[in-house]
Design an enzyme around this catalytic site. Structure first.
Site, PDB file in Angstrom:
ATOM      1  CB  SER A   1      -0.964  -0.087   1.232  1.00 19.49           C
ATOM      2  OG  SER A   1      -1.943   0.698   0.982  1.00 19.49           O
TER       3      SER A   1
ATOM      4  CG  ASP B   1      -4.202  -1.048  -0.731  1.00 17.73           C
ATOM      5  OD1 ASP B   1      -3.279  -1.489  -0.460  1.00 17.73           O
ATOM      6  OD2 ASP B   1      -4.944  -0.100  -0.282  1.00 17.73           O
TER       7      ASP B   1
END
Length: 397
Positions: free
Chosen positions: A111, A254
């Site tokens: 992330s 993500d």
């Protein structure tokens, strides 16, 4: 009135029929794109975990063959947290200024940690770029609002500015530096979530940078972006995979949706897997550092949620991310304890409630405050948390 409603709804319904690029057939559902690591320890593939991670363990063990002491092996894992990456960036730059930061053998990022990781991995002048990103950038410099895309494509922000930034940054000079460190025996790993299979995919960024493939620059950019592409908020990244002479595409999002922090191979008994020389020193002294771009077990933040779809969705996602973070960190901690590795974690200080910004909000003033808190900790004294517990109702901090 009916004509007006139809004129509004029909385009929306039409957009909702948008199709994605062709997905892999069932028979090849788990095929890996180039650059991804095959995590099967028995795999003999060139891109296997044994060749990627095992090779640097072998190099280091052989390098210390004349030493009677332990072999130092330092790992840095960077967590998710969106714009709160300002904290971790400040801490690591402050620690660099202090002068006793390890030359990490492995750096992993997921992330926002994936955005930080390549710059932290290289250090030196590259640190100025990541500092700028987390102290000077604004939301409008990174994302463009795209409400109409939500109905046809499932996201509300357009990431064109961010992708352009990555393309300018991850150029030949940058990848050459990553490739050089890879050759020296260091590894940079980034994680994405293959949402088609619901699995974490780990990418060897040094192997990608060292490749002679013409699309390596685009692949490098796509992976860093994909790891930070929060679903619904940002568009996914489609990554091409070849199968039976045809091009197909996996949907990657993500990496923090699967795990907020990661390290591969911690529980592998490498002594049974690798062919160490008789003279090799395999007495590794492993320390795993986790720099968390968030607080740990913060359960007392009060923020009334508006009765609106996106406000409720955001609150839901952030709550789930908090719980996932706890589990992800504990998984690392537990693995370290099982293998006798040292575990050290730094987080945003408990009482800093006024500087903890929304992860999707890039506000340079607030990020600079958070950066400076991290910087002072790194430069002066990091209070590493070396022991954590895991209980759903445990308020241990």
């Amino acid at each position: 009135m009916k004509k007006i409603l139809l004129s509004i709804l029909l385009p929306i319904l039409f957009l909702g029929c948008t199709t994605r690029p062709p997905a892999l057939p069932d028979a090849h559902a788990h095929k890996l794109p180039w650059g991804a690591i095959d995590l099967d320890i028995n795999s003999k593939d060139k891109s296997s975990i044994k060749n990627s991670l095992g090779s640097i363990l072998t190099q280091k063990a052989n390098r210390y063959s004349e030493s009677n002491g332990k072999v130092p092996f330092d790992i840095l894992t960077l967590t998710g947290g969106g714009s709160r990456g300002a904290f971790g960036t400040g801490l690591l730059i402050g620690w660099t200024k202090k002068g006793d930061i390890p030359n990490f053998d492995i750096v992993t990022g997921i992330s926002t940690g994936a955005v930080m990781a390549p710059f932290i991995f290289l250090g030196k002048d590259e640190l100025k770029k990541v500092e700028y990103f987390y102290t000077k950038m604004h939301t409008d410099d990174i994302f463009e609002r795209s409400w109409t895309s939500f109905f046809g494509y499932g996201y509300i922000m357009n990431a064109k500015p961010l992708k352009k930034l990555f393309k300018r940054t991850f150029d030949k000079a940058f990848l050459d530096k990553v490739a050089l460190e890879h050759k020296k025996g260091r590894r940079l790993y980034i994680g994405t979530t293959n949402i088609d299979t619901g699995q974490l995919i780990v990418w060897d960024m040094g192997a990608i940078a060292s490749s002679d493939k013409p699309d390596k620059y685009q692949r490098f950019c796509d992976i860093v972006y994909a790891s930070s592409a929060l679903p619904i908020y940002l568009p996914p990244q489609y990554i091409k995979v070849e199968a039976d002479g045809q091009d197909y595409y996996q949907m990657h999002i993500d990496g923090g949706i699967y795990s907020q922090v990661f390290m591969i191979g911690l529980l592998v008994n490498w002594g049974e897997v690798l062919d160490f020389k008789k003279t090799a020193n395999t007495d590794f002294d492993v320390t795993l550092y986790t720099v968390s771009n968030r607080k740990y077990r913060q359960r007392d933040i009060y923020k009334p949620v508006e009765q609106a779809p996106f406000s409720i969705i955001e609150a839901y996602v952030l709550t789930e991310m908090d719980l996932l973070f706890d589990r992800s960190v504990y998984r690392l901690y537990s693995s370290c304890k099982k293998k006798g590795f040292k575990f050290k974690m730094a987080t945003i200080p408990e009482k800093m409630t006024d500087v903890v910004i929304e992860p999707t909000e890039f506000n340079s003033k607030q990020m600079t405050k958070l950066y400076n808190i991290g910087y002072q900790l790194g430069k002066n004294h990091v209070e590493w948390k070396e022991k954590i517990s895991f209980d759903e109702y445990d308020n241990n901090r």
